[in-house]
Design an enzyme around this catalytic site. Structure first.
Site, short mmCIF file in Angstrom:
data_model
loop_
_atom_site.label_atom_id
_atom_site.label_comp_id
_atom_site.label_asym_id
_atom_site.label_seq_id
_atom_site.Cartn_x
_atom_site.Cartn_y
_atom_site.Cartn_z
N LYS A 1 1.01 -1.25 0.06
CA LYS A 1 -0.15 -0.23 -0.08
C LYS A 1 0.96 1.30 -0.10
O LYS A 1 0.90 2.10 0.74
CB LYS A 1 -0.91 -0.07 1.20
CG LYS A 1 -1.97 0.88 1.20
CD LYS A 1 -3.13 0.75 0.22
CE LYS A 1 -4.17 1.98 0.30
NZ LYS A 1 -5.05 2.05 -0.81
N ASP B 1 -5.40 -2.76 -2.41
CA ASP B 1 -6.79 -2.76 -2.72
C ASP B 1 -7.11 -3.35 -3.97
O ASP B 1 -8.12 -4.09 -4.38
CB ASP B 1 -7.48 -1.43 -2.58
CG ASP B 1 -6.50 -0.40 -2.93
OD1 ASP B 1 -5.49 -0.66 -3.50
OD2 ASP B 1 -6.84 1.05 -3.04
N ASP C 1 -7.25 -15.50 2.98
CA ASP C 1 -8.70 -15.90 3.18
C ASP C 1 -9.51 -15.58 1.63
O ASP C 1 -10.31 -16.40 1.40
CB ASP C 1 -9.17 -14.99 4.43
CG ASP C 1 -9.13 -15.76 5.58
OD1 ASP C 1 -8.18 -16.40 5.67
OD2 ASP C 1 -9.95 -15.65 6.42
MN MN Z 1 -5.79 -15.69 8.85
#
Ligand code: MN
Ligand code: IPM
Length: 359
Positions: free
Chosen positions: A186, A219, A247
Site C-alpha cells: 500500500k 486494494d 482468506d
Molecule cells: Mn488468517
C-alpha cells in the site's frame, strides 16, 4: 528416514482435522518405511486452560528440539474476552517468532472436481495456481501496541533485512515457476510499503534480473484476485495483507477448508498448518474439512524432509477423493450428501494404499 514431529492439535476443529492429518502421515510412514515420531503438545486456548499460558515453556522446548511442527488450529469464543491478558493467538504468533518462520507459503489451486463449488464462474478459476508468500514474523502483528481508555495504537515496523529475506524466498520460488512475481503493498499511503517496494525492486534487479516483477496496491490486488485470478503466479506480501488476501483467495478453490500452509525460515524446520481457523461453530461434530490439514502434511514432507514422492502421493490421493465426490458439508451443496471428517481421512489413506499396490 526418521523424524521427530511435534503435533499441536489446538482448539475447536483443530483436534479433529489433526487426527485425520496424522492418520495420513502414519499411513505414509508405513508404506514408505519412514519412522515419524509424534510428540503431542499444547498450544492456544487448551494451553491457557491447562496452565494459564498460550505457549507453555514445555511446548516451546518440544518444538525447538523437534525436526518440524504441525498445528491444527487455535482460538475460540471461550478465550475471546477483550479484557483478557492472554489470548490463544499469542501462542501461535510467539511460536512463529521463536521458530523464525518468516515466510508463509500458501498455495491456491483450482480443483477441477470442485469447479461447481467455487463462488466464481468456471472460466475464471480454470487453471488458477497461485503461490502466496506472506511475511510472517514482522509488520503490524508484532509492532508495539498501546492502549489507554480513549486510544489504541498498533505499530507497523519493517526492516530492510526482513523484507529482503522474504523477497528472496519468493524469488527462489518464482524461479521454479513462471518467473512472474506480484509484490503487493500500500505504497501510496504507508511508509513501510514504500520501503517494501523499493527493497523488492532493488533485490530483483540485482539478484534476479530474469524475473518479471510487478507491484500492485493491496486494494487493487483484492479486486484482481476475483476478477482475473489466473493473472497471478507468485504473490509476495507483508503479514497483514497476506492474512487477508489468502482468506479471499482460499475460497476460489471452493472452501477455505482446503488450503494448507507451510511457514518456513532458514533450514528445514517448519510450521505446517491449514489456513482455516478453529471454526468453533462446527467443532466436535466431525464435519470439519480435513483436506487443508492433510495437504499441510504433504507440504511438510516436501519442504522439511524432501520427500517429494510421498508428498505427491498425498496430493494425488486428495484429488481422487475430491473427484469421487467425498465432500464435507463446506463443499457439499444442493442434494449432494456430505461425508464426515473421518471418512475423508480414511478415503485419502485408502487411495494412497490402492495406488501403492497398483504401481
Ligand atoms: Mn488468517
Ligand atoms: C492465520 C490466522 C492467524 C493470523 C491468527 C489465528 C493469529 O488468521 O494463520 O491466517 O492472523 O496469522
Amino acid at each position: 528416514m526418521k523424524a521427530k514431529i511435534v503435533v499441536l492439535p489446538g482448539d475447536g476443529i483443530g483436534p479433529e482435522v489433526t487426527t485425520e492429518a496424522m492418520r495420513v502421515l502414519k499411513a505414509i510412514g508405513e508404506f514408505y518405511k519412514h519412522e515419524f515420531q509424534l510428540n503431542y503438545a499444547r498450544l492456544g486456548g487448551e494451553a491457557i486452560d491447562f496452565c494459564g499460558e498460550p505457549l507453555p515453556d514445555e511446548t516451546k522446548t518440544h518444538c525447538q528440539e523437534a525436526d518440524t511442527v504441525f498445528l491444527g488450529a487455535i482460538g475460540g469464543p471461550k478465550w475471546d474476552n477483550p479484557k483478557a491478558k492472554v489470548r490463544p493467538e499469542q501462542g501461535l504468533l510467539g511460536l512463529r517468532k521463536i521458530l523464525n518462520v518468516f515466510a508463509n507459503l500458501r498455495p491456491v489451486r483450482a480443483i477441477p472436481a470442485l469447479s461447481a463449488v467455487s463462488p466464481l464462474k468456471e472460466d475464471r478459476i480454470q487453471g488458477v495456481d497461485i503461490a502466496v508468500v506472506r511475511e510472517l514474523t514482522g509488520g503490524i502483528y508484532f509492532g508495539k501496541k498501546t492502549r489507554s481508555a480513549s486510544e489504541a495504537t498498533d505499530l507497523c515496523v519493517y526492516s530492510k533485512a526482513e523484507i529482503e529475506r522474504v523477497a528472496r524466498f519468493a524469488c527462489e520460488l518464482a524461479r521454479h515457476r513462471s518467473g512472474h512475481i506480484v509484490s503487493v503493498d500500500k505504497a501510496n499511503v504507508l511508509e513501510t510499503s514504500r520501503l517494501w517496494r523499493e527493497t523488492v525492486t532493488d533485490l530483483v534487479e540485482k539478484e534476479y534480473p530474469t524475473l518479471h516483477l510487478d507491484h500492485m496496491l493491496v486494494d487493487a490486488a483484492a479486486m484482481k484476485l476475483i476478477q482475473q485470478p489466473t493473472y497471478f503466479d507468485v504473490i509476495l506480501t507483508e503479514n497483514m495483507f497476506g492474512d487477508i488476501l489468502t482468506d479471499e483467495a482460499s475460497v476460489l478453490s471452493g472452501s477455505m477448508g482446503l488450503l494448507p500452509s507451510a511457514s518456513l525460515g532458514v533450514g528445514s524446520k517448519g510450521l505446517y498448518e491449514p489456513i482455516h481457523g478453529s471454526a468453533p461453530d462446527i467443532a466436535g461434530q466431525g464435519v470439519a474439512n480435513p483436506i487443508g490439514a492433510i495437504l499441510s502434511v504433504a507440504m511438510m514432507l516436501r519442504h522439511s524432509f524432501a520427500l517429494e514422492t510421498e508428498a505427491t502421493a498425498i496430493e494425488s490421493a486428495v484429488d481422487e477423493v475430491l473427484s469421487a465426490g467425498m465432500w464435507t458439508p463446506d463443499l457439499a451443496f444442493g442434494d449432494h450428501k456430505p461425508v464426515s471428517t473421518r471418512q475423508v481421512g480414511e478415503a485419502v489413506v485408502a487411495a494412497i494404499t490402492a495406488n501403492e499396490i497398483w504401481y
